[in-house]
Design an enzyme around this catalytic site. Structure first.
Site, mmCIF file in Angstrom:
data_model
loop_
_atom_site.group_PDB
_atom_site.id
_atom_site.type_symbol
_atom_site.label_atom_id
_atom_site.label_comp_id
_atom_site.label_asym_id
_atom_site.label_seq_id
_atom_site.Cartn_x
_atom_site.Cartn_y
_atom_site.Cartn_z
ATOM 1 N N GLU A 305 0.843 -1.212 0.000
ATOM 2 C CA GLU A 305 0.000 0.000 0.000
ATOM 3 C C GLU A 305 0.873 1.254 0.000
ATOM 4 O O GLU A 305 0.558 2.237 -0.669
ATOM 5 C CB GLU A 305 -0.961 0.001 1.185
ATOM 6 N N HIS A 308 2.160 2.013 -3.466
ATOM 7 C CA HIS A 308 1.168 2.619 -4.365
ATOM 8 C C HIS A 308 1.291 4.143 -4.406
ATOM 9 O O HIS A 308 0.808 4.770 -5.342
ATOM 10 C CB HIS A 308 -0.251 2.270 -3.915
HETATM 11 N N1 BES Z 1 -6.100 -1.207 -4.153
HETATM 12 C C1 BES Z 1 -6.148 -2.449 -3.473
HETATM 13 C C2 BES Z 1 -7.336 -2.590 -2.582
HETATM 14 C C3 BES Z 1 -8.632 -2.841 -3.295
HETATM 15 C C4 BES Z 1 -8.845 -4.033 -3.908
HETATM 16 C C5 BES Z 1 -9.628 -1.930 -3.333
HETATM 17 C C6 BES Z 1 -10.054 -4.263 -4.541
HETATM 18 C C7 BES Z 1 -10.802 -2.162 -3.970
HETATM 19 C C8 BES Z 1 -11.035 -3.337 -4.575
HETATM 20 C C9 BES Z 1 -4.905 -2.664 -2.608
HETATM 21 O O1 BES Z 1 -3.789 -1.977 -3.028
HETATM 22 C C10 BES Z 1 -4.567 -4.110 -2.710
HETATM 23 O O2 BES Z 1 -4.151 -4.524 -3.739
HETATM 24 N N2 BES Z 1 -4.767 -4.850 -1.638
HETATM 25 C C11 BES Z 1 -4.583 -6.266 -1.607
HETATM 26 C C12 BES Z 1 -3.362 -6.663 -0.840
HETATM 27 C C13 BES Z 1 -2.108 -6.528 -1.632
HETATM 28 C C14 BES Z 1 -0.898 -6.803 -0.795
HETATM 29 C C15 BES Z 1 -2.066 -7.429 -2.837
HETATM 30 C C16 BES Z 1 -5.810 -6.832 -0.951
HETATM 31 O O3 BES Z 1 -6.569 -6.055 -0.388
HETATM 32 O O4 BES Z 1 -6.010 -8.036 -1.022
HETATM 33 ZN ZN ZN Z 2 -2.734 -2.796 -4.582
#
Ligand code: BES
Ligand code: ZN
Length: 889
Positions: A305, A308
């Site tokens: 995060e 990002h």
């Molecule tokens: N931007 C995403 C969170 C997200 C995912 C928001 C789907 C809305 C819909 C965040 O950066 C993300 O990718 N989170 C992952 C964990 C990451 C370490 C791969 C998650 O939430 O699983």
């Molecule tokens: Zn992500």
């Protein structure tokens, strides 16, 4: 409500927005049932849009109170409003200010999208299309604006008020019991990065000085009483910030960086600008409550995060088709971070295991889609293993093809050229092409073609010519919507291993296309020839898993055994053992594979097992190896891996039995070595979550489990002692899981002791729920059903649902796919119930059916009936209806 059957959105239909938003001023008065939102949008016509266009704003379940244009209330004839859109019919074609007032009920928001209450804390989740549940807005990532947010709440109810950017004002609201805070974010951003939080929260804070000497205040906010568990996350954050400066030259750009941990969250975490919101599972850790895997996940997700901020926030996506531009790239970056913080080979093995189990399975089923999809009906359903994990592999291949320096030059150009923009995959690739003078047109197919390429490599040594030839053939399999495909550009890292275990120098014959030790495959069939090869080598192909392909070779089991003992590439050393194990497990599951990676196993089943035992035994005894690596070597392919290798007519019971008996055989044959490893890696001090200590525990626990899988009384007693004397969650939970799977007589007492000890800790109770859901016996379904009525369980909390029902569906193949269909039916009913509350979580759960077509006929029939039952459900959400339609399609 949103339309249940919306028109598909197509990449080729992209048009720039007609109106731009430069500034967003929000005034949010928090109230549990009636939060009032007033937004002032500073807008102007987009010179690239359609002249004279109306202003069309998105909404979702919104209640409009009033609209004003340049301060003057708009009469009914001037606009058209529904809960899902607001149109200003004939706006002046000049810069203007639109003021909109809406009211929301955060307590009734069970979808956990937009503004909602989580255990008494107000928080928001706007990605992908949640901002439209807070106010009317052009909810698309290519509309970038500068946000100022005033948040007001009862002092008592929400003493902490957080927003994006820097806090610029705060105080009491005179004559009331309320207070406010104003946050300003100077960086233009899309609305999906908006966030606010209000609640009673404890905090830990630390200063951070950036590479150029700017001071940043870091804060982590948690539920009252839990601040003692946020220290590891804070440490991971500081390491992430330093690493991004050192490795990518990316520096943080605000005065504060805040993270808030909430208990009810659809995903893992969210990168809102300056205000990341996390599922508390990925923040809170203590030795007593978190396992080594939890610590590793926290480190990776905090990093992800944070990263990002540059790959996603400073440079965002033009539209949601470009999701991999931020997600695949940022997963690649977090993988690299963890590799640098821990063991690179072990991290690579873990990442490839995840890729194969999730992404390869997705690519092989009805939900297969390209890394950059060309069409979608519900964007929430495209946060997939393909976009994330395969997306990261594509970035990794760029680095392999262009070298470390060439890759960094491409990234530098990308940051330089596109900072502040909403970009596309083409623009990203062009940076790498321009910085390296490379032609990446064929490489770009990785973004467009779905399915896992199959690569067959056959090696031939020509004694007379003293040369070695590799014949490579690539095949693209048809996937939904893509019957025909073009050949891809595939980087295969290669070593030719000599009899002494050392790599031979690779001397390409004239015309052989090898960049260093990487074969660049670009045609359907291609041969690579190497000179001066005095004796027959063993080829080590696709080292480090340089390309995400399904590889088959003409290696004999002796060759694989040789690689398992001698390959200098740790990944392929691991992989050789896995290939042997998989070949055995496929044949022991009673079904002939179409073609196994091991090729024709020489000498049949027992010879394979003997080769495997020899290979694993050699690693187990090799004290020069990292214990964490040995633990990976010892863990046999998962039931899902075996099922995928078999491909069709899958019988999960046969697979489970084959895997169980192999582990028993390994436990028996390797017992002396396992006992030594268990003893050698006993804890030698207080628990520490670092990778070296975690590796020792991983090996010790792997040994414990292999021995216990023999069912011998002494081994069960050892597991029980391990459980009772553990001083940390890793050992305690691992032992509990060994008892639950291998010691039916000891199981219930141990589960109960665990529950009593941790009953007040929901994140630990999730482990307890998950474990019970994974037991491979017919009683499990009834146990899971009962647990849904347990006071610790709630259908409203995504973590609880995933722990119990999610694990039953995704991590218990024999019971989810019970031949009587009761497992399928149970999950189908859970999906239908959940869909009324939280469609996103329901749709993810439904993803467990993704490989249903490869089951044998009885189970296939029951899975299909369950899917049809869902499809016929009344009032399905777009999320669930999209997945069910594609699954059946
Ligand atoms: N931007 C995403 C969170 C997200 C995912 C928001 C789907 C809305 C819909 C965040 O950066 C993300 O990718 N989170 C992952 C964990 C990451 C370490 C791969 C998650 O939430 O699983
Ligand atoms: Zn992500």
């Amino acid at each position: 409500m949103r339309d249940a059957d919306p028109q598909p959105v197509r990449l080729t239909d992209y048009r720039p927005p007609d109106w731009l938003v430069d500034t967003v001023d929000l005034d949010v008065r928090l109230h549990p049932q009636a939060t009032r939102v007033v937004v002032r949008l500073g807008m102007r016509p987009n010179p690239l849009g359609r002249p004279g266009a109306p202003i069309v704003l998105d909404g979702d379940e919104l209640e409009l109170k009033s609209v004003a244009l340049d301060g003057a209330p708009l009469a009914g004839a001037g606009y058209a409003a529904t809960p899902s859109s607001l149109t200003i019919l004939a706006p002046p074609q000049d810069p203007l200010v639109l003021t909109i007032e809406t009211v929301l009920d955060p307590s009734a928001n069970t979808k956990l999208m937009g503004l909602y209450c989580s255990s008494g804390t107000y928080c928001t989740q706007c990605e992908a299309e949640g901002f439209r549940r807070i106010t009317y807005f052009p909810d698309r990532p290519d509309v970038l604006a500068v946000y100022t947010t005033r948040i007001e709440a009862e002092c008592e109810e929400a003493p902490v008020l957080l927003g994006n950017g820097n806090k610029v004002d705060s105080g009491d609201v005179e004559g009331t019991t309320r207070h406010f805070a104003v946050w300003h974010d100077p960086w233009p951003k899309p609305c999906y990065l908006f966030a606010l939080v209000g609640g009673k929260l404890d905090r830990i804070t630390e200063p951070f000085v950036t590479a150029t000497g700017k001071e940043v205040e870091l804060g982590i906010y948690v539920e009252p009483g839990k601040a003692g568990r946020a220290g590891y996350a804070m440490d991971a954050l500081k390491r992430s910030m330093r690493w991004d400066e050192e490795v990518f030259g990316c520096e943080y750009d605000l005065d504060v960086f805040n993270i808030v941990a909430v208990a009810d969250f659809n995903m893992g975490a969210m990168e809102n600008k300056g205000l990341n919101v996390f599922n508390d599972k990925y923040v809170l850790a203590s030795p007593e409550t978190a396992t080594d895997a939890d610590y590793a996940n926290i480190e990776a997700i905090i990093a992800h995060e944070y990263f990002h901020n540059w790959t996603g926030n400073r440079i965002t996506c033009r539209d949601w088709f470009q999701l991999c531009l931020k997600e695949g790239l940022t997963v690649f970056r977090d993988q690299e971070f963890s590799s640098d913080q821990r063991s690179r080979p072990v991290k690579r093995i873990a990442d490839v295991r995840l890729l194969k189990s999730h992404q390869f399975a997705e690519d092989a089923g009805p939900l297969a889609h390209p890394v950059r999809p060309a069409t979608y009906r519900e964007i929430n359903n495209f946060y997939t293993a393909t976009v994330y994990e395969k997306g990261a592999e594509v970035v990794r291949m760029l680095k392999t093809l262009l070298s470390e320096e060439g890759f960094r030059a491409g990234m530098d150009l990308y940051f330089d050229r596109h900072d502040g923009q909403a970009a596309t995959v083409e623009e990203f690739l062009t940076c790498f092409a321009d910085a390296n003078g490379a032609d990446l047109s064929q490489f770009a197919l990785w973004y467009a073609q779905s399915g896992t390429p199959q690569v067959e490599v056959n090696g031939h040594w020509d004694a007379a010519a003293r040369s070695y030839r590799l014949d490579v053939r690539q095949t693209q399999v048809p996937t939904p919507g893509q019957p025909d495909k073009q050949p891809m550009l595939i980087p295969l890292a290669l070593g030719l291993v000599g009899a002494d275990g050392r790599d031979l120098p690779l001397v390409p014959h004239d015309g052989t296309n090898a960049a260093g030790s990487v074969l660049v495959v670009s045609r359907p069939e291609q041969s690579f020839v190497f000179r001066d090869v005095e004796a027959r080598p063993v080829p080590s192909i696709n080292r480090g898993f340089s390309a995400p392909v399904k590889l088959t070779t003409n290696l004999a089991s002796e060759d694989l055994l040789f690689l398992a003992r001698h390959d200098t590439d740790p990944f392929n050393r691991f992989e050789a053992g896995q290939t042997l194990a998989l070949a055995h497990l496929v044949s022991a599951s009673g079904l002939a594979p179409e073609k196994t990676s091991a090729g024709p196993p020489s000498g049949g089943g027992t010879a394979l097992v003997e080769a495997l035992i020899e290979a694993l035994g050699a690693s187990l005894e090799d004290e020069t190896l990292d214990p964490a690596f040995i633990a990976q070597v010892l863990s046999v392919p998962s039931e899902g891996d075996i099922a995928r290798e078999i491909g069709s007519e899958v019988d999960p019971d046969a697979i489970h039995a084959a895997r169980r008996s192999l582990r028993r055989a390994l436990g028996e044959a390797l017992r002396p070595g396992l006992e030594r490893a268990y003893g050698r890696h006993a804890p030698d001090g207080a628990y520490s979550p670092d990778a070296v200590s975690a590796g020792r525990r991983a090996l010790r626990n792997a040994a414990l489990e292999l021995m216990a899988s023999t069912g011998e009384a002494a081994d069960i007693a050892r597991a029980l002692a391990h459980f009772e004397t553990a001083d940390n969650m890793t050992d305690r939970f691992f032992a509990l899981s060994v008892l639950a799977h291998h010691a039916p007589a000891e199981r219930d007492a141990a589960l109960d002791a665990f529950y009593q000890r941790f009953r007040d800790d929901p994140l630990v109770i999730d482990k307890w729920l998950a474990l019970q859901a994974q037991i491979a016996e017919p009683e499990t379904l009834e146990r899971v059903r009962e647990l849904t009525r347990h006071p610790a369980f709630s259908m409203g909390n995504p973590n609880r649902v995933r722990a119990l029902i999610g694990n039953f569906a995704a991590a218990n193949q024999t019971q989810f796919h019970r031949p009587d269909g009761a497992g399928h039916l149970f999950v189908a009913d859970a999906v239908l119930e959940l869909d009324r509350r939280n469609p996103q979580v329901a749709a993810r759960l439904l993803g467990a059916f993704k490989s249903w077509r490869s089951l044998e006929p009885t189970r296939r029939g029951s899975a299909e009936r369950a899917l049809r039952r869902i499809a016929d459900g009344p009032g399905l959400s777009p999320d669930v209806s999209d997945i069910v339609a594609r699954s059946l399609g």
